[in-house]
Design a protein around this motif. Structure first.
Motif, mmCIF file in Angstrom:
data_model
loop_
_atom_site.group_PDB
_atom_site.id
_atom_site.type_symbol
_atom_site.label_atom_id
_atom_site.label_comp_id
_atom_site.label_asym_id
_atom_site.label_seq_id
_atom_site.Cartn_x
_atom_site.Cartn_y
_atom_site.Cartn_z
ATOM 1 N N ALA A 64 41.837 35.550 61.428
ATOM 2 C CA ALA A 64 41.314 35.212 60.300
ATOM 3 C C ALA A 64 41.897 34.387 59.410
ATOM 4 O O ALA A 64 43.384 34.639 59.281
ATOM 5 C CB ALA A 64 40.627 36.454 59.690
ATOM 6 N N SER A 68 42.473 37.048 54.244
ATOM 7 C CA SER A 68 41.386 38.075 54.532
ATOM 8 C C SER A 68 42.338 39.528 54.824
ATOM 9 O O SER A 68 43.263 39.582 55.158
ATOM 10 C CB SER A 68 40.940 37.521 55.927
ATOM 11 O OG SER A 68 40.325 36.263 56.102
ATOM 12 N N GLU A 69 41.340 40.607 54.601
ATOM 13 C CA GLU A 69 41.901 41.833 54.915
ATOM 14 C C GLU A 69 41.631 41.997 56.355
ATOM 15 O O GLU A 69 40.933 41.759 57.089
ATOM 16 C CB GLU A 69 41.016 42.717 54.127
ATOM 17 C CG GLU A 69 40.991 42.605 52.536
ATOM 18 C CD GLU A 69 42.217 42.972 51.969
ATOM 19 O OE1 GLU A 69 42.955 43.870 52.666
ATOM 20 O OE2 GLU A 69 42.595 42.505 51.047
ATOM 21 N N ALA A 72 38.844 43.676 57.735
ATOM 22 C CA ALA A 72 37.614 42.681 57.929
ATOM 23 C C ALA A 72 37.651 41.771 59.147
ATOM 24 O O ALA A 72 36.750 41.705 60.088
ATOM 25 C CB ALA A 72 37.346 41.834 56.613
ATOM 26 N N CYS A 73 38.985 41.509 59.295
ATOM 27 C CA CYS A 73 39.189 40.760 60.687
ATOM 28 C C CYS A 73 39.067 41.656 61.963
ATOM 29 O O CYS A 73 38.472 41.232 62.849
ATOM 30 C CB CYS A 73 40.937 40.405 60.738
ATOM 31 S SG CYS A 73 41.242 39.556 61.975
#
Length: 186
Positions: A64, A68-69, A72-73
């Motif tokens: 990602a 991006s966190e 989240a990825c």
């Protein structure tokens, strides 16, 4: 792919995980063909920066954008490793020139490298022999705060207690978040 390493659950701020959308997650790179498709969709400016990565419990690399966190990825799931990664183009192939386990959401141990190596090998990517930048995460048994250990100084900056030599970040009760020792208390 067989799973061999320890899995890590998300230990970062709950509000980040709470906003995840179903079906989200990073782009899965399970083969050289997957990586070629992914690279073709990236701009030169994007490829000049590192990316956020996770290795899922299925052994597959997910990528990602850098901002991006990791949670989240990973689509909120457990991982075998997480960190930042940078690719460079060499004659005839792509290779990893910089990779770390720097993920304050999962805090993976440096021992997660073999899982990263297997995922990179499965994607047909050249790679270093280990993390190019190792981050050591520990939770204080005294105050339960989590830290990044710097320069092998295994002392809690919050309470002065000795930190354990072995990885211990994931608390049994799920409390706590990571704070970087350079910045002190949040």
């Amino acid at each position: 792919m067989s799973v061999r390493g320890r899995s890590y659950r998300y230990v970062g701020p709950a509000d980040l995980k709470a906003v995840l959308r179903p079906g989200g997650g990073g782009y899965a790179i399970g083969s050289a063909a997957d990586f070629s498709i992914w690279v073709a969709a990236r701009s030169a400016a994007e490829l000049a920066e590192p990316f956020t990565f996770v290795v899922g419990t299925d052994g597959v690399l997910r990528l990602a954008p850098r901002r991006s966190e990791h949670v989240a990825c990973a689509g909120g799931a457990m991982v075998l490793s997480a960190g930042e990664i940078h690719f460079t183009r060499e004659p005839g192939r792509w290779t990893v020139d910089d990779v770390s386990n720097h993920s304050t959401g999962y805090c993976p141990d440096v021992s997660s490298w073999p899982d990263v190596a297997r995922a990179l090998d499965g994607a047909g990517l050249g790679r270093p022999s280990g993390f190019t930048h190792e981050v050591v995460f520990r939770r204080c048994p005294g105050c339960e705060e989590c830290s990044i250990v710097r320069e092998e100084d295994f002392v809690c900056v919050f309470c002065g207690s000795d930190l354990p030599e072995a990885w211990n970040v994931d608390p049994a009760d799920g409390r706590g978040t990571l704070r970087d020792r350079r910045s002190g208390p949040a």
